[in-house]
Design a protein around this motif. Structure first.
Motif: not given
Length: 254
Positions: A75-76, A78-80, A83-84, A87, A113, A116
């Motif tokens: 998920t990190y 993925a840079e969507i 994102m933080e 997560v 998640v 993604t």
């Protein structure tokens, strides 16, 4: 609300999560420093990357299951947007003590998640299939990519195993870094391209003298195995989306 700012690295992100629990921030959000805009009504906390703190979060997630930790990592990558926040919400939920929480797609954070990560893994597999190397005059196999997600760390093991006896470099032009394999290990590298390389895209003046001949042979082979009467462009694009054609020598752009 407490705005927790980190350096943008995965280690920094896990450190930020650790310190939210450490300092008991009940209402917190995480922001990467490069794009952070402070909220005048919020409290700011700077989380300095700390390997030990990051390790403790990773081990806690891996103890639930290795797949749970992997979900957070992908998920990190993925840079969507946000994102933080995703997560943090996911980790809070899976650490809530609910049995099988990490698999409960009825929860919106787990569902997001999971969706993604599927996209990231699909991109990983396509990059492994569509990367095309060109041989440079100094015997280095070079490829340039621009994936939607930051999959370079994920595809490195595939190419290290497959091309263990060759030096190679895969460069992500979108994120401005590459992975270099020196016959023993892979390392992250950044490159300072000269003007004539057009940001690394045009390496025609440095490719090996045999490279053009091999590319012509590959194009002829690709043409010979394709039967025009059985051509199904719709099916072809479904399995090989056009956005990947720029990597492919057989499409005349590699």
């Amino acid at each position: 609300m407490t705005q927790v700012v980190y350096d943008g690295s995965f280690e920094g992100l896990l450190t930020a999560v650790f310190e939210i629990y450490e300092y008991k921030f009940t209402d917190a959000s995480i922001h990467p420093a490069p794009t952070f805009n402070a909220n005048v009504f919020g409290q700011q906390h700077n989380a300095i990357s700390n390997r030990e703190k990051a390790k403790r979060v990773w081990k806690k997630l891996a103890a639930i299951s290795p797949q749970t930790a992997r979900l957070v990592y992908l998920t990190y990558l993925a840079e969507i947007p946000y994102m933080e926040s995703l997560v943090l919400s996911f980790i809070r939920y899976v650490l809530s003590g609910r049995k099988g929480a990490e698999r409960n797609i009825g929860n919106p954070h787990v569902l997001k998640v999971t969706q993604t990560v599927k996209k990231v893994e699909r991109e990983k597999h396509r990059m492994e299939a569509f990367v095309r190397f060109q041989l440079t005059s100094d015997e280095l196999y070079y490829a340039i990519i621009a994936p939607d997600f930051n999959v370079l760390p994920l595809i490195a093991p595939h190419f290290s195993n497959r091309y263990a006896d060759q030096r190679w470099l895969i460069y992500d032009e979108k994120r401005k870094y590459g992975i270099y394999y020196d016959l023993q290990q892979t390392t992250n590298v950044t490159l300072d391209f000269k003007a004539e390389t057009a940001n690394g895209k045009d390496i025609s003046h440095i490719i090996h003298e045999t490279e053009a001949a091999f590319q012509q042979l590959w194009k002829r082979y690709f043409t010979s195995v394709n039967i025009p009467s059985r051509k199904n462009m719709q099916l072809h694009i479904r399995h090989m989306p056009k956005r990947y054609w720029k990597y492919l020598i057989e499409k005349g752009t590699g």
